[in-house]
Motif scaffolding. Structure first.
Motif, short mmCIF file in Angstrom:
data_model
loop_
_atom_site.label_atom_id
_atom_site.label_comp_id
_atom_site.label_asym_id
_atom_site.label_seq_id
_atom_site.Cartn_x
_atom_site.Cartn_y
_atom_site.Cartn_z
N GLY A 1 23.41 -9.50 -11.57
CA GLY A 1 21.98 -9.31 -11.77
C GLY A 1 21.33 -9.12 -10.41
O GLY A 1 22.01 -9.14 -9.38
N VAL A 2 20.01 -8.93 -10.43
CA VAL A 2 19.28 -8.70 -9.18
C VAL A 2 18.01 -9.55 -9.18
O VAL A 2 17.30 -9.60 -10.19
CB VAL A 2 18.90 -7.21 -9.01
CG1 VAL A 2 18.12 -7.00 -7.71
CG2 VAL A 2 20.13 -6.32 -9.06
N LEU A 3 17.76 -10.18 -8.06
CA LEU A 3 16.50 -10.89 -7.85
C LEU A 3 15.68 -10.05 -6.88
O LEU A 3 16.12 -9.75 -5.77
CB LEU A 3 16.74 -12.28 -7.27
CG LEU A 3 15.50 -13.10 -6.93
CD1 LEU A 3 14.59 -13.28 -8.15
CD2 LEU A 3 15.90 -14.45 -6.35
N VAL A 4 14.50 -9.63 -7.32
CA VAL A 4 13.59 -8.86 -6.48
C VAL A 4 12.57 -9.83 -5.88
O VAL A 4 11.92 -10.58 -6.61
CB VAL A 4 12.85 -7.76 -7.29
CG1 VAL A 4 11.86 -7.02 -6.39
CG2 VAL A 4 13.84 -6.80 -7.92
N LEU A 5 12.47 -9.80 -4.56
CA LEU A 5 11.53 -10.65 -3.84
C LEU A 5 10.44 -9.75 -3.26
O LEU A 5 10.72 -8.87 -2.44
CB LEU A 5 12.25 -11.40 -2.71
CG LEU A 5 13.40 -12.30 -3.15
CD1 LEU A 5 14.14 -12.85 -1.93
CD2 LEU A 5 12.89 -13.43 -4.01
N SER A 6 9.20 -9.94 -3.72
CA SER A 6 8.10 -9.09 -3.26
C SER A 6 7.05 -9.92 -2.53
O SER A 6 7.07 -11.15 -2.58
CB SER A 6 7.47 -8.35 -4.44
OG SER A 6 6.81 -9.26 -5.29
N ASP A 7 6.12 -9.21 -1.90
CA ASP A 7 5.13 -9.92 -1.09
C ASP A 7 3.98 -10.49 -1.93
O ASP A 7 3.72 -11.68 -1.89
CB ASP A 7 4.62 -9.05 0.06
CG ASP A 7 4.03 -7.70 -0.37
OD1 ASP A 7 4.06 -7.36 -1.56
OD2 ASP A 7 3.53 -6.98 0.51
N LEU B 1 16.89 -7.65 -3.72
CA LEU B 1 16.09 -6.51 -3.28
C LEU B 1 14.76 -7.07 -2.79
O LEU B 1 14.08 -7.76 -3.54
CB LEU B 1 15.88 -5.50 -4.41
CG LEU B 1 15.21 -4.19 -3.99
CD1 LEU B 1 15.77 -3.04 -4.82
CD2 LEU B 1 13.71 -4.24 -4.13
N VAL B 2 14.42 -6.79 -1.55
CA VAL B 2 13.18 -7.26 -0.95
C VAL B 2 12.24 -6.08 -0.81
O VAL B 2 12.65 -5.02 -0.31
CB VAL B 2 13.42 -7.91 0.44
CG1 VAL B 2 12.13 -8.46 1.02
CG2 VAL B 2 14.49 -8.99 0.35
N THR B 3 10.99 -6.23 -1.26
CA THR B 3 10.03 -5.15 -1.17
C THR B 3 8.65 -5.69 -0.84
O THR B 3 8.36 -6.86 -1.11
CB THR B 3 10.00 -4.31 -2.48
OG1 THR B 3 9.17 -3.17 -2.28
CG2 THR B 3 9.52 -5.13 -3.67
N GLY B 4 7.83 -4.84 -0.26
CA GLY B 4 6.47 -5.26 0.07
C GLY B 4 5.73 -4.17 0.81
O GLY B 4 6.27 -3.10 1.12
N HIS B 5 4.48 -4.44 1.09
CA HIS B 5 3.60 -3.50 1.78
C HIS B 5 4.00 -3.33 3.24
O HIS B 5 4.42 -4.29 3.89
CB HIS B 5 2.15 -3.99 1.70
CG HIS B 5 1.61 -4.00 0.32
ND1 HIS B 5 1.83 -5.04 -0.56
CD2 HIS B 5 0.88 -3.07 -0.36
CE1 HIS B 5 1.22 -4.77 -1.71
NE2 HIS B 5 0.65 -3.58 -1.62
N GLY B 6 3.81 -2.10 3.74
CA GLY B 6 4.13 -1.82 5.13
C GLY B 6 5.61 -2.06 5.39
O GLY B 6 6.46 -1.65 4.61
N HIS B 7 5.90 -2.75 6.48
CA HIS B 7 7.29 -3.04 6.83
C HIS B 7 7.64 -4.50 6.52
O HIS B 7 8.47 -5.11 7.20
CB HIS B 7 7.53 -2.72 8.31
CG HIS B 7 7.39 -1.27 8.61
ND1 HIS B 7 8.39 -0.36 8.36
CD2 HIS B 7 6.34 -0.56 9.07
CE1 HIS B 7 7.97 0.85 8.68
NE2 HIS B 7 6.71 0.76 9.12
N PHE C 1 5.20 -5.22 -6.30
CA PHE C 1 5.47 -6.14 -7.41
C PHE C 1 5.42 -5.41 -8.74
O PHE C 1 6.33 -5.50 -9.56
CB PHE C 1 4.45 -7.29 -7.37
CG PHE C 1 4.58 -8.27 -8.50
CD1 PHE C 1 5.51 -9.29 -8.45
CD2 PHE C 1 3.76 -8.18 -9.62
CE1 PHE C 1 5.63 -10.21 -9.48
CE2 PHE C 1 3.87 -9.08 -10.65
CZ PHE C 1 4.81 -10.11 -10.58
N LYS C 2 4.34 -4.65 -8.96
CA LYS C 2 4.17 -3.94 -10.24
C LYS C 2 5.27 -2.90 -10.46
O LYS C 2 5.80 -2.79 -11.57
CB LYS C 2 2.80 -3.29 -10.31
CG LYS C 2 1.66 -4.30 -10.45
CD LYS C 2 0.34 -3.66 -10.79
CE LYS C 2 -0.25 -2.93 -9.64
NZ LYS C 2 -1.63 -2.48 -9.85
#
Length: 144
Positions: A60-66, A5-11, A73-74
């Protein structure tokens, strides 16, 4: 297999996803969650939870954030602790080489912690500075 799962600000997330798809093709076990300007942290948390629900069949899941400490992230860390039955690891500082490595090796891992350690090293190793080296030819001076 560990899902991503990739997440971060904006796009950030969908932007990295677009680049990854160009390089490596589509992968149904990667979810992209953007945190747009009009989203609340509650909306972000709900979207992360929806993404995690899509990967219940993964080991399992690895979350990749900016950014470490940023809202994506939080919120991902909060989701991790709210789901003790689902192994989840959260990394910050994601870059495209890290995502490529993770996407290409998803099936090799069944533990997101082990995968997190491997891909974080890959991400660090691909941070490089361009240095122009001058080429000195071995030309004899003719003494003129």
């Amino acid at each position: 297999m560990v899902g991503l799962l990739v997440t971060g600000h904006g796009h950030f997330a969908t932007g990295l996803g677009s680049a990854l798809q160009l390089i490596a093709g589509e992968n149904p076990n990667i979810v992209y969650v953007d945190f747009e300007a009009d989203h609340s942290t509650e909306t972000l948390t709900a979207n992360i939870n929806k993404g995690l629900d899509q990967m219940k069949e993964c080991a399992g899941v690895l979350v990749l954030s900016d950014l470490a400490g940023g809202s994506p992230f939080k919120c991902a860390v909060e989701c991790k602790f709210a789901r003790p039955q689902q192994p989840i690891e959260v990394l910050a500082g994601t870059n495209l080489p890290m995502l490529i490595e993770a996407s290409m090796s998803m099936t090799m891992y069944d533990d997101p912690d082990v995968m997190a350690n491997a891909v974080s090293e890959s991400g660090k190793n691909f941070i490089v500075k361009f240095v122009l080296e001058e080429h000195k030819d071995n030309v004899e001076e003719d003494g003129i």
